[in-house]
Design a protein around this motif. Structure first.
Motif: not given
Length: 238
Positions: A15-16, A19, A70, A72, A131-132, A157, A164, A188, A190, A193
């Motif tokens: 994840d970005k 993370t 979490a 987008n 990533s979202s 996304y 996700k 991740g 969250n 993830d």
């Protein structure tokens, strides 16, 4: 002490936000600006919008698994609209995506990402980011921190792999790297993830504590919970 990862792990999908970069330090000013845009000049509305999508306007802390943590841009825009934003969600999504691309300049890395990714790559691992956030923002973040050449796969996304916690991004990483899901560690901060990792059949689901998640919120889904991504190297079998 955490046990080493299984020996057939050959790829890591990160994840970005929360993370690779520290969430609150990086996103608190961005989230405030997002609420300012969504409030369209109504100063009293701004803090209500922030609360509605997951951020305490007083402390600047974001609630785990909330829309800001979490979601987008499209999901956050819908949340703002439902909480009273006068801007149509479709228009607001465009404005938020533009903001999130600019937000790269606020990003605070968890560690020296170039050095860490170079060492992981030297082990022969395939590396990806899912990533979202939107794909352009992810790629700009990777470019800023000098890891573009180490990254085999990027998905946002809006990249066509779904969102996700559906399995699509991780399965896309597998298709791009010719790995099986059981060979991939999902990392991740969250639950969404880790749920993506579970839905795709990932070989390991690793929670990190540099974002909005805690040991308590991640425990149910994480195989391993570590302080930050620097601990990954000690988990990898030599």
């Amino acid at each position: 002490m955490n046990a080493p990862l299984r020996s057939d792990i050959a790829g890591i999908l990160f994840d970005k936000d929360g993370t690779l970069i520290r969430y609150d330090e990086s996103w608190s000013p961005v989230n405030r600006e997002a609420a300012r845009i969504a409030a369209a000049g109504d100063l009293q509305l701004e803090p209500r919008l922030l609360l509605a999508v997951g951020m305490d306007p007083q402390t600047g802390l974001t609630r785990a698994d909330s829309l800001l943590a979490a979601g987008n841009a499209a999901e956050i825009a819908l949340g703002f609209e439902a909480a009273g934003s006068p801007i149509d969600a479709a228009e607001l999504t465009v404005l938020l995506d533009e903001l999130f691309v600019r937000a790269t300049e606020y990003a605070v890395p968890v560690t020296d990402l170039r050095a860490l990714f170079s060492r992981l790559k030297a082990r022969g691992l395939k590396l990806g980011i899912a990533s979202s956030d939107n794909e352009l923002s992810i790629r700009q973040t990777a470019e800023r921190f000098g890891i573009t050449s180490c990254v085999d796969f990027v998905a946002g996304y809006d990249s066509g792999f779904g969102t996700k916690p559906d399995a699509g991004m991780l399965l896309g990483f597998c298709a791009a790297t010719r790995l099986e899901p059981r060979q991939v560690a999902m990392v991740g901060d969250n639950r969404h993830d880790l749920q993506m990792g579970a839905n795709a059949g990932a070989g390991a689901k690793i929670g990190v504590l540099t974002g909005t998640g805690s040991r308590e919120t991640l425990a149910e889904l994480a195989d391993i919970c570590i302080e930050d991504i620097t601990a990954l190297e000690t988990l990898l079998r030599r």
